[in-house]
Design an enzyme around this catalytic site. Structure first.
Site, PDB file in Angstrom:
ATOM      1  N   THR A   1       0.869  -1.171   0.000  1.00  0.00           N
ATOM      2  CA  THR A   1       0.000   0.000   0.000  1.00  0.00           C
ATOM      3  C   THR A   1       0.906   1.221   0.000  1.00  0.00           C
ATOM      4  OG1 THR A   1      -1.701  -1.186   1.232  1.00  0.00           O
ATOM      5  CG2 THR A   1      -1.859   1.214   1.181  1.00  0.00           C
TER       6      THR A   1
ATOM      7  N   LYS B   1       0.909   4.986   8.166  1.00  0.00           N
ATOM      8  CA  LYS B   1       1.377   5.318   6.820  1.00  0.00           C
ATOM      9  C   LYS B   1       0.212   5.388   5.839  1.00  0.00           C
ATOM     10  CE  LYS B   1       2.498   1.981   4.373  1.00  0.00           C
ATOM     11  NZ  LYS B   1       1.873   1.020   3.429  1.00  0.00           N
TER      12      LYS B   1
ATOM     13  N   LYS C   1      -7.191   0.922  -2.823  1.00  0.00           N
ATOM     14  CA  LYS C   1      -6.790   0.426  -1.514  1.00  0.00           C
ATOM     15  C   LYS C   1      -6.925   1.509  -0.450  1.00  0.00           C
ATOM     16  CE  LYS C   1      -5.175  -2.031   1.832  1.00  0.00           C
ATOM     17  NZ  LYS C   1      -3.840  -2.615   1.907  1.00  0.00           N
TER      18      LYS C   1
END
Length: 300
Positions: A99, A242, A174
């Protein structure tokens, strides 16, 4: 054609080790690299070959997969001086399953195109269980013909697939998923904390709730882990920080305000600052309890 394609793999962490193992089990030849060789040992025992760098992986491969930690890691292993693109032959495919940043995915695709190669951004959802059981859902952006060539490999790792469009669109899909995850984590953790403080038998309560409208995959998996005070990572807090940061960067670019994702980002960053980065995302429960001056106790 895929039967004759040689696969490479970069990154053998919680997710990557299981995903790569599923490629080997499916009969694909595999060359692997990880910063710590010991973490690749189970794959080597299964018959995978070792390479000393991402470039060396690519020299031995027609398609190179990566799943590493952060966007700067992706850029290093894909585009760095010893990165995979330096060793990939013309017509080869880079497929990053981390990701990561949609803009970085576009950069990788552009540089790959410049040397006659292809790039896919293919992040996954399903956690450590999905990685082990090859039941992941996979979002894919990039060249559609490259996607079709990569699909037999993806089918060895997952069950559901979405071709999302051009480079970076897999990452966008995502990140939208992570917005949903942020909300679900509040749902699971806040409801368990409330049930506990109300004096309910939380284990019995969970069995009724998980099959109803309030139930979810996270309630069924992470909720059960929380009953046992199991904070081991299926997905690390530091990686979720993140992801939420990437999502909010995109929100600013789009002029979009998402209060739930913003609150999740603040709380998970608080957890990271308090040293909880290597715990699973379900550790949010302890953070929420502390905000009220409460203690979460093992329920079974």
């Amino acid at each position: 054609m895929s039967e004759n394609m040689r696969a490479g793999w970069i990154g053998t962490g919680v997710m990557g080790s299981s995903m790569a193992a599923n490629l080997v089990k499916a009969g694909f030849s595999l060359t692997v690299y990880n910063r710590t060789r010991d973490k690749a040992a189970p794959l080597l025992d299964m018959g995978a070959q070792w390479a000393d760098s991402p470039k060396q992986v690519a020299l031995a491969s027609d398609i190179v997969f990566s799943i590493v930690g952060f966007p700067n890691d992706v850029e290093a292993v894909m585009l760095g001086e010893n990165g995979a693109l330096k060793g990939l032959r013309k017509g080869g495919i880079l497929c990053d399953m981390t990701t990561s940043s949609p803009e970085l995915a576009k950069k990788i695709a552009l540089q790959a195109q410049g040397v006659g190669c292809f790039s896919l951004d293919a992040p996954v959802t399903g956690g450590d269980i999905g990685a082990r059981e090859a039941t992941l859902s996979i979002f894919v952006g990039g060249d559609e013909q490259a996607y079709n060539r990569a699909l037999p490999f993806l089918k060895a790792m997952g069950q559901k697939f979405m071709y999302c469009g051009g480079a970076g669109q897999g990452q966008q899909a995502k990140l939208a998923n992570q917005v949903a995850v942020a909300g679900v984590m509040f749902s699971v953790c806040e409801s368990l904390l409330y049930a506990s403080q109300a004096g309910l038998n939380v284990s019995e309560w969970l069995e009724l709730v998980v099959t109803g409208a309030a139930g979810s995959v996270a309630m069924n998996t992470l909720g059960r882990r929380l009953l046992k005070n199991d904070f081991e990572p299926g997905f690390y807090v530091r990686h979720f920080v993140k992801d939420l940061g990437l999502c909010l960067d995109e929100c600013r670019r789009m002029g979009l305000v998402l209060p739930g994702a913003t609150m999740a980002d603040e709380l998970y960053r608080m957890m990271l600052a308090q040293g909880a980065g290597d715990l699973g995302t379900q550790a949010l429960l302890e953070c929420l309890a502390k905000l009220s001056g409460k203690n979460w106790k093992k329920q079974i």
